[in-house]
Design a protein around this motif. Sequence first.
Motif, PDB file in Angstrom:
ATOM      1  N   PRO A 182       0.967  -1.236  -0.190  1.00  0.00           N
ATOM      2  CA  PRO A 182      -0.052   0.149  -0.060  1.00  0.00           C
ATOM      3  C   PRO A 182       0.741   1.147  -0.131  1.00  0.00           C
ATOM      4  N   SER A 183       0.362   2.102  -0.671  1.00  0.00           N
ATOM      5  CA  SER A 183       1.048   3.709  -0.649  1.00  0.00           C
ATOM      6  C   SER A 183       0.767   4.316   0.700  1.00  0.00           C
ATOM      7  N   SER A 184      -0.329   4.005   1.440  1.00  0.00           N
ATOM      8  CA  SER A 184      -0.648   4.507   2.655  1.00  0.00           C
ATOM      9  C   SER A 184      -1.382   3.578   3.646  1.00  0.00           C
ATOM     10  N   ARG A 185      -1.077   4.062   4.866  1.00  0.00           N
ATOM     11  CA  ARG A 185      -1.878   3.082   5.871  1.00  0.00           C
ATOM     12  C   ARG A 185      -2.913   3.795   6.678  1.00  0.00           C
ATOM     13  N   LEU A 186      -3.159   5.030   6.192  1.00  0.00           N
ATOM     14  CA  LEU A 186      -4.212   5.866   6.966  1.00  0.00           C
ATOM     15  C   LEU A 186      -5.540   5.551   6.498  1.00  0.00           C
ATOM     16  N   GLY A 187      -6.282   5.449   7.358  1.00  0.00           N
ATOM     17  CA  GLY A 187      -7.866   5.319   7.252  1.00  0.00           C
ATOM     18  C   GLY A 187      -8.641   6.666   7.399  1.00  0.00           C
ATOM     19  N   GLY A 190      -7.676   9.867  10.162  1.00  0.00           N
ATOM     20  CA  GLY A 190      -6.363   9.562  10.590  1.00  0.00           C
ATOM     21  C   GLY A 190      -6.084   8.176  11.407  1.00  0.00           C
ATOM     22  N   LEU A 191      -7.087   7.500  11.287  1.00  0.00           N
ATOM     23  CA  LEU A 191      -7.055   6.126  11.823  1.00  0.00           C
ATOM     24  C   LEU A 191      -5.817   5.301  11.136  1.00  0.00           C
ATOM     25  N   GLU A 192      -5.149   4.628  11.603  1.00  0.00           N
ATOM     26  CA  GLU A 192      -3.971   3.812  11.069  1.00  0.00           C
ATOM     27  C   GLU A 192      -4.431   2.525  10.796  1.00  0.00           C
ATOM     28  N   LEU A 193      -4.300   2.041   9.740  1.00  0.00           N
ATOM     29  CA  LEU A 193      -4.553   0.599   9.231  1.00  0.00           C
ATOM     30  C   LEU A 193      -3.323  -0.322   9.624  1.00  0.00           C
ATOM     31  N   MET A 194      -3.322  -1.481   9.906  1.00  0.00           N
ATOM     32  CA  MET A 194      -2.374  -2.233   9.936  1.00  0.00           C
ATOM     33  C   MET A 194      -1.903  -2.741   8.592  1.00  0.00           C
ATOM     34  N   PRO A 195      -0.583  -3.042   8.556  1.00  0.00           N
ATOM     35  CA  PRO A 195      -0.139  -3.245   7.128  1.00  0.00           C
ATOM     36  C   PRO A 195      -0.924  -4.367   6.432  1.00  0.00           C
ATOM     37  N   HIS A 196      -1.224  -5.200   7.088  1.00  0.00           N
ATOM     38  CA  HIS A 196      -1.920  -6.282   6.209  1.00  0.00           C
ATOM     39  C   HIS A 196      -3.325  -5.997   5.701  1.00  0.00           C
ATOM     40  N   ALA A 198      -4.126  -2.655   5.156  1.00  0.00           N
ATOM     41  CA  ALA A 198      -3.983  -1.744   3.924  1.00  0.00           C
ATOM     42  C   ALA A 198      -3.377  -2.586   2.867  1.00  0.00           C
ATOM     43  N   GLN A 199      -3.043  -3.868   2.744  1.00  0.00           N
ATOM     44  CA  GLN A 199      -2.631  -4.642   1.648  1.00  0.00           C
ATOM     45  C   GLN A 199      -3.920  -4.985   0.643  1.00  0.00           C
ATOM     46  N   LEU A 200      -4.750  -5.390   1.552  1.00  0.00           N
ATOM     47  CA  LEU A 200      -6.038  -6.049   0.959  1.00  0.00           C
ATOM     48  C   LEU A 200      -6.783  -4.735   0.213  1.00  0.00           C
ATOM     49  N   ILE A 201      -6.766  -3.710   0.968  1.00  0.00           N
ATOM     50  CA  ILE A 201      -7.776  -2.454   0.520  1.00  0.00           C
ATOM     51  C   ILE A 201      -6.833  -1.918  -0.812  1.00  0.00           C
ATOM     52  N   ALA A 202      -5.423  -1.973  -0.895  1.00  0.00           N
ATOM     53  CA  ALA A 202      -4.806  -1.645  -1.973  1.00  0.00           C
ATOM     54  C   ALA A 202      -5.023  -2.584  -3.362  1.00  0.00           C
ATOM     55  N   ALA A 203      -5.252  -3.917  -2.975  1.00  0.00           N
ATOM     56  CA  ALA A 203      -5.634  -4.695  -3.979  1.00  0.00           C
ATOM     57  C   ALA A 203      -7.112  -4.486  -4.566  1.00  0.00           C
TER      58      ALA A 203
END
Length: 684
Positions: A182-187, A190-196, A198-203
């Motif tokens: 992911p290019s960003s983990r911010l929800g 400003g809520l921060e997503l966990m890396p895993h 953010a990966q699915l959302i990037a997909a």
Amino acid sequence: MVREVEAAAQRGRVTPAVRTKFQAVALLLREERARVRAEAAGSESHRAEQLKRLEGVATILATTAVRDAGLLACLAEDAVVSDAARSLARDMLRGLGVEPAPEEVQPSEIAAAPASPERRVVPQSVLSRQLANPFLAPDFSAVAQRTPRPRRLAGWELLGPLLSSFERAGSGDPACMPLPEPSSRLGPKGLELMPHQAQLIAAAAAGHRTFLLADEPGLGKTAQALLAAEAANAYPLLVVVPNVVKTNWAREAGLWTPHRAVTVVQGNGDTVDGFADIVVVNYEVLDRHVGWLGDFGFRGMVVDEAHFIKNRSSQRSQHVLELSDRLRSRATRPLLMALTGTPLINDIDDFRTIWQFLGWIDDAKPLGDLMDALEDAGLTPADPGFYAAARRCVIDRGIVRRRKVDVAADIPARRIADLPIELDGAAGRSIRAAERDLVRRMVAQYETALANRSSAGAVEGIDRDLVRRVARSELKDAATTAGENVFTMMRRIGQAKAGLAADYAAQLARSAGKVVFFAKHVDVMDAAEEAFARQGVRFSSIRGDQTPSVRQKNIDAFVNDSDVAIAVCSLTAAGVGLNLQVASNIVLAELSWTDAEQTQAIDRSHRIGQTEPVTAWRIIAAQTIDARIAELIDSKAGLAARALDGSDEEVASSADMQLEALVALLTDALRSSPQVPADLAVGY
């Protein structure tokens, strides 16, 4: 034959043939019991003797079913009698010299049929939406048309090999599709997503549209689904869920997609917002609403706890598949997501309905992109490399599986997750009525005190000191007099939550391993244990009235016996002095009065020796004092944590928490109106 099934279950060899025998015996048993009870001829004693023998067979079936989830499923109300079982039952009758009755429509077939038109409903707000948007009917021409291509595999049976490819997988084989970084983990906000996450959302943002999201519980599948819908602009979005998590989905939608209106379908849908972006409906009422839901124009659909639809012939599975088919026929590349921490319950066939919901297969063959991928692999089931390649083709369609241990760096070592539930029925109405009476009583005391006060003591607005005095008086009366009060209400709320909390704990145990279940009151523990027994879930009971030897025996059973899935613990008696690190999931069926007591309970599992992150699931009755107490506990959590770390700061006691709960109730009521209306619902 029943003894053959019993022996097979004891040996742990429950094959499909054994399940067929089991179901055939169960079918004959039901029919024979109904025949004996309806029989007019013969003496009463003879009929009683026959029923006694049949009950003996039923007992053997029940005790055998507890050993195997597949057998237990055969006894479920919505279990469908297979053609093989029905044929075997008829052969058994013929073997006994009894000519079977002519085939009739079976009750299971009736259950699997769509709901009758009389039962279907269309909420008024949905009609209003349709009238307000008369020119926005779905554009069927927009559905992508696939160009026919030569099919080298057209003559091959492929579903069996596809399923078998997962059985043949080695321990090191991947179980997750490639996911982009992911290019960003911010929800939102400003809520921060966990890396895993953010990966699915990037997909989804990159264009992927079908997912079997099988992350373990506690890894944030709800947030991933909601934000994937946002990334894919898959609105309106339909979310089908079990009843126990319906309210939580609405709450999570408000957190992660606050700019999207969400509506929850309750009962006949009288309160549905037909203009909402997200529609949440539970499996239990889907039959009433499948008609208008199919015409609503959804562009995305999420099925939570997707293992609920593993039985292809069940009514809820049929409705889910019908909605999926209608959605895919009306929208270009809709978002379809199946969420489950346990995609396989009994055997590999449990994948079938989930794959069909996602549009990867139909009853007979792979479809669309999956078939293209298999063709591009250039292999047939006769080739040695086919099974590994086929499994990869299925996974790449959208299987996403991450375990807690794999993403341990992404998540807190200890977290508390709230699961709000709605208390429906007579119990819920009674609790809310008692809460309104409590509020009226305190408002009356407050107004009486104001009326008797001299003008010199008048205070503009709400008199905070008087509010606390009234609340303190109510708390003192509650401790010394009988009748409805804050303590009895909390106990009744615990009783009303017991069944749903037990269902959720059993669900966790099946998908994530051992679970610790905490409750304050003995009757709540009793109700939970009865629910576990009905579901065939083995448990240990840890209570305050046990001798030390019995207590230790039950603890050892939970820790050392892999078949004991749940420890049912008293929040006060088992909240300290136990080491239960074998469990990383905790269900708090009732709230404590202090954060410290809650933390002590969680720390039975979250302690030295624990190798996995611990998640505590708090079951909270929405729109009741239960929710207010949860807020108060959280507001004091920082103080409690510092106190446990050795700080000198004062920590709120249980009496303080009880007082603050009453203060909050009275303050909210006074803010609403000087006179509490008859239909006041104390909400937070």
